[in-house]
Design an enzyme around this catalytic site. Structure first.
Site, mmCIF file in Angstrom:
data_model
loop_
_atom_site.group_PDB
_atom_site.id
_atom_site.type_symbol
_atom_site.label_atom_id
_atom_site.label_comp_id
_atom_site.label_asym_id
_atom_site.label_seq_id
_atom_site.Cartn_x
_atom_site.Cartn_y
_atom_site.Cartn_z
ATOM 1 N N LYS A 252 11.257 117.001 3.360
ATOM 2 C CA LYS A 252 12.282 115.998 3.098
ATOM 3 C C LYS A 252 12.338 115.596 1.620
ATOM 4 O O LYS A 252 13.372 115.163 1.127
ATOM 5 C CB LYS A 252 12.079 114.786 4.000
ATOM 6 C CG LYS A 252 12.368 115.138 5.455
ATOM 7 C CD LYS A 252 12.338 113.950 6.395
ATOM 8 C CE LYS A 252 12.799 114.349 7.786
ATOM 9 N NZ LYS A 252 11.884 115.296 8.458
HETATM 10 C C1 LIG Z 1 12.172 116.119 9.502
HETATM 11 C C2 LIG Z 1 11.233 117.243 9.791
HETATM 12 C C3 LIG Z 1 11.611 118.349 10.580
HETATM 13 C C4 LIG Z 1 12.963 118.432 11.258
HETATM 14 O O1 LIG Z 1 14.005 118.641 10.344
HETATM 15 P P1 LIG Z 1 15.539 118.404 10.802
HETATM 16 O O2 LIG Z 1 16.304 118.472 9.541
HETATM 17 O O3 LIG Z 1 15.569 117.021 11.405
HETATM 18 O O4 LIG Z 1 15.896 119.461 11.789
HETATM 19 C C5 LIG Z 1 10.709 119.387 10.756
HETATM 20 N N1 LIG Z 1 9.469 119.326 10.206
HETATM 21 C C6 LIG Z 1 9.066 118.285 9.450
HETATM 22 C C7 LIG Z 1 7.684 118.269 8.911
HETATM 23 C C8 LIG Z 1 9.920 117.209 9.209
HETATM 24 O O5 LIG Z 1 9.518 116.165 8.453
#
Ligand SMILES: *Cc1c(COP(=O)(O)O)cnc(C)c1O
Length: 476
Positions: A117
């Site tokens: 993120k």
């Molecule tokens: C947020 C997250 C996901 C999922 O990603 P999306 O964009 O919601 O599909 C997968 N792995 C980790 C470690 C995350 O923080």
């Protein structure tokens, strides 16, 4: 470039108009009017740009196709300021690591909070600061988190002018590492609020404040959730960077496997593919919360109730509905906003599901759009972590393990498979210990963070109390 809503509102809007917003006024999500097409020659140019000038320069090339209301020199400077080796750990920013014949990991989690993120949120922080200064405005970001999103938002917004972050989290329910990451921030514009309750109580408070329209307007309340178009756009860049690293020429195709929850990450892959990036398959990997796997297998999209939403060892994928999924359905149905509205605003509200299995469009999900899917359980996760450690001495986190498990079910000869690494194992140490009987490696900069002083206030789950705090800190 103008933006429109997936539910039929075609009022043309510019990038900076939608930057600070969540949903479109009609309840839909924003998408560009059309996807810019990347020719073979341009992709060749970008290959050189990435190798010779780096990730930030590539980001500028891609972003400038979607953003025409920030002067080019400013946008270039924002990209350069965001994607540095200092913040992301390496000059490549998203290095590929070879795992075995035809299988690669793309590292997206070497940013400040060790989860993918950061890739988008760090850019968002700089874009927010830039646009707010230009408008002479302030923004108060109010959020609820059980882990990754909240810390990524705080590390992106810390010290940014014009922005305050009020982040609620369930009191004493996050892992000690996650608590330490967030609560050790001493920046004056970051407010950690531990709510005596569960995650849903936090989320309900955020909703209640956002629904108080007068308060929302007066105090400029905003969010940074994954439906924000700028976040999705920032993620498109690493699909190009992954492709460029995995191939030598543009004639080659590759596939990506993506650990998925809210469909934000893999939706960026869909956008890259729509732009003409030679992607063969987009492999959607879910955990036990298999809303998306069910859709891609059966054509039925069925959101889950809270009793039906599992707490798993890949918690950032524990979702009851996939908030970005509407974007793909809009493209799948030929950008028919009225139909998307009927499905998402009406059918989902009444039945909690819709069924496209009999629609000819459903056959296109794989054939035309390259989507395939699969699911991974706790036992699969442990096996994959063990196997990857035993055979390659590579330690992967629980979410990446879900991605790798499903990736292996969809390999095809001659097509490299790139698995997106979405977090580092240190964030989910308990499951690593369960799988491997040893603690995960901890990056040096996190040594001893649990012992740092904490800046957090504990609060009852009471809307008036949090509103009073926001008003007091704003001082108006
Ligand atoms: C947020 C997250 C996901 C999922 O990603 P999306 O964009 O919601 O599909 C997968 N792995 C980790 C470690 C995350 O923080």
């Amino acid at each position: 470039m103008n933006y429109l809503s997936t539910r039929g509102d075609t009022t043309p809007r510019k990038f900076c108009e939608i930057l600070l917003e969540g949903l479109a006024p009609d309840g839909g999500l924003y998408l560009p009017e059309a996807y810019p097409q990347v020719s073979d020659a341009t992709l060749g140019e970008w290959r050189k740009v990435y190798h010779e000038q780096g990730y930030a320069a590539l980001a500028f090339e891609i972003l400038s196709l979607y953003i025409d209301d920030i002067p080019a020199a400013d946008l270039r400077a924002l990209c350069a300021k965001t994607y540095t080796a200092e913040v992301f750990g390496t000059g490549e920013i998203v290095p590929l690591r070879h795992l075995e014949d035809g299988v690669w990991l793309e590292a997206l989690s070497n940013g400040p909070t060790l989860a993918f993120k950061d890739m988008a949120m760090q850019l968002l922080g700089n874009l927010f600061e830039y646009e707010l200064a230009r408008r002479g405005e302030e923004l108060n970001i109010l959020g609820a988190t059980s882990g990754d999103t909240g810390s990524a938002a705080e590390y992106a917004m810390r010290g940014k002018k014009g922005v305050r972050v009020f982040m609620t989290s369930p009191h004493e329910r996050m892992s000690p590492f996650q608590q330490a990451q967030m609560f050790s921030l001493m920046d004056a514009n970051i407010y950690n609020i531990a709510i005596k309750g569960v995650f849903d109580d936090c989320q309900d408070m955020v909703k209640a404040v956002s629904n108080d329209l007068e308060f929302k307007r007066k105090y400029k309340i905003g969010t940074v959730n994954s439906i924000n178009w700028a976040r999705l756009l920032a993620q498109v860049v690493y699909y190009f960077a992954g492709y460029i690293q995995a191939t030598e020429s543009n004639g080659q195709k590759i596939s990506f496997a993506v650990p998925s929850g809210n469909f934000g990450n893999v939706c960026a892959g869909h956008v890259a593919r729509m732009m003409g990036l030679p992607i063969d398959q987009l492999v959607v990997a879910t955990n036990e919360n298999d809303v998306l796997d069910e859709f891609f297998r059966t054509g039925v999209y069925r959101v889950r109730g809270s009793a039906d939403t599992h707490e798993t060892s890949s918690p950032s994928m524990d979702i009851s509905k996939a908030s970005n999924f509407e974007r793909f359905v809009f493209d799948l149905l030929g950008r028919d906003g009225a139909r998307v509205k009927a499905l998402f605003a009406d059918a989902l509200a009444i039945d909690g599901k819709f069924d496209l299995s009999a629609d000819p469009a459903f056959a296109q999900t794989a054939a035309r759009y390259g989507f395939v899917s699969g699911k991974s359980t706790h036992a699969n996760r442990l096996d994959t972590i063990r196997d990857t450690w035993a055979r390659h001495e590579v330690m992967i986190d629980t979410h990446t393990a879900d991605g790798l498990k499903v990736a292996m079910e969809h390999r095809s000869a001659g097509v490299p498979m790139v698995v997106l690494e979405t977090a580092l194992p240190i964030k989910f140490a308990q499951t690593i210990v369960e799988a491997l009987g040893r603690e995960p490696v901890r990056p040096a900069k996190f040594d001893g963070i649990e012992a740092l002083p904490k800046r957090v206030q504990v609060m009852e789950a009471d809307v008036a109390t949090i509103q009073a705090l926001i008003a007091q800190e704003c001082g108006y």
